[in-house]
Design an enzyme around this catalytic site. Structure first.
Site, short mmCIF file in Angstrom:
data_model
loop_
_atom_site.label_atom_id
_atom_site.label_comp_id
_atom_site.label_asym_id
_atom_site.label_seq_id
_atom_site.Cartn_x
_atom_site.Cartn_y
_atom_site.Cartn_z
N CYS A 92 0.81 -1.22 0.00
CA CYS A 92 0.00 0.00 0.00
C CYS A 92 0.84 1.27 0.00
CB CYS A 92 -0.97 0.01 1.18
SG CYS A 92 -0.21 -0.03 2.81
N HIS A 168 -2.14 1.66 7.11
CA HIS A 168 -2.52 1.74 5.70
C HIS A 168 -2.15 3.11 5.15
CE1 HIS A 168 -4.61 0.84 2.06
NE2 HIS A 168 -5.58 1.72 2.25
#
Length: 314
Positions: A92, A168
């Site tokens: 990510c 994230h």
């Protein structure tokens, strides 16, 4: 689905060298220590920002199947910007960076990323994500910045079950006259309304304040990085020798730190421990061992207490 993407540290020096290793020219990343539009504007020209946060599945901070918690889904935007679904958990960070680089035409991508962008231009977000996760060049470049360790298999995918903390990365970028949130875990790009390069600092800070406000009180585990033009080039163009010297020192420090990140010191540490133990008698060794176990227990208890405190605030 591809495998073998390792965790890399959220660090401006890491990400700057990563994009340069992919062939990108005249771009760097800078960490922002405050959510202040003036601080962000001082880094202009700004291509976008990358936001790191603790991922909480199905939380109010992320929205639900009916729509995002803030902004609106824009399925049609996929035709005019680069957006890819995330297929690999540890990818990510790199995917968020690429979401900015691929959507700013003034950035010189280099031949490899330019070819990749052209290759996936007609794909939907799902196939783009699969293609990205299977790119050996991007994966190997990403992994070259992970810390070597013989103790943890970082290729094993997990989703933050139980007591795991999973973080994230997402991107915010002004493109086609709008502010877009590009999150590979979302089904579509998220539009936050009209936005230009000039209004981007104020608009994105407003969005980030709203997002942080949806987290439990006391949550402070966030990080913000701006993707900007290489400061050295800008300072050299205006003849700021003092500022250029500072930037050169910063780059030298980043280079040293990245070299150390790639180093594996386990053999050295093992030799030092064996050498130290060889000079001890049994009583000294037992005392050293007991002290170490006691300190480890204290640290584990402190971590458990902090985790309980966080849960009580949620």
């Amino acid at each position: 689905m591809s495998s073998g993407w390792n965790t890399i540290e959220s660090d401006a020096g890491v990400f700057t060298e990563l994009v340069e290793s992919l062939g990108v020219k005249s771009v760097e990343l800078d960490e922002l220590l405050s959510l202040d539009a003036d601080d962000l504007r001082a880094l202009a020209p700004i291509y976008g920002v990358i936001f790191l946060f603790k991922w909480i599945g199905n939380s109010a901070a992320d929205g639900d199947d009916a729509g995002p918690a803030d902004g609106t889904y824009d399925p049609a935007a996929e035709e005019n910007l680069f957006f890819a679904h995330q297929k690999i958990q540890n990818a990510c960070a790199t995917q968020a960076i690429l979401s900015i680089l691929m959507n700013r035409p003034e950035i010189t991508l280099g031949s490899a990323l330019k070819d990749f962008k052209e290759f996936v231009s007609s794909f939907d977000a799902d196939l783009r994500g699969e293609t990205l996760s299977n790119s050996e060049l991007i994966r190997q470049t990403h992994n070259s910045f992970s810390r070597p360790t013989p103790f943890v298999d970082e290729t094993t995918e997990h989703r933050g079950d139980g007591d795991d903390d999973v973080y994230h990365f997402i991107a915010y970028v002004p493109v086609n006259g709008k502010l877009y949130e590009l999150d590979g875990l979302q089904p579509y790009p998220i539009s936050h309304g009209e936005c230009t390069d000039e209004t981007f600092p104020e608009r994105v800070i407003e969005v980030l304040y709203r997002r942080i406000g949806r987290y439990p009180e006391g949550e402070v585990r966030f990080n913000l990085l701006a993707v900007v033009h290489d400061r050295r080039e800008l300072l050299a163009a205006v003849g700021d020798e003092e500022g250029l010297a500072r930037e050169q020192e910063k780059r030298a420090a980043w280079k040293r730190e990245n070299i150390l990140r790639r180093a594996n010191f386990v053999g050295l540490i093992s030799s030092l421990v064996r050498g130290t133990i060889a000079q001890m008698d049994q009583a000294q060794f037992q005392k050293l061992l007991s002290d170490g176990q006691a300190k480890s227990a204290e640290r584990l208890e402190l971590m458990a207490r902090r985790k309980r405190d966080n849960q009580n605030h949620s």
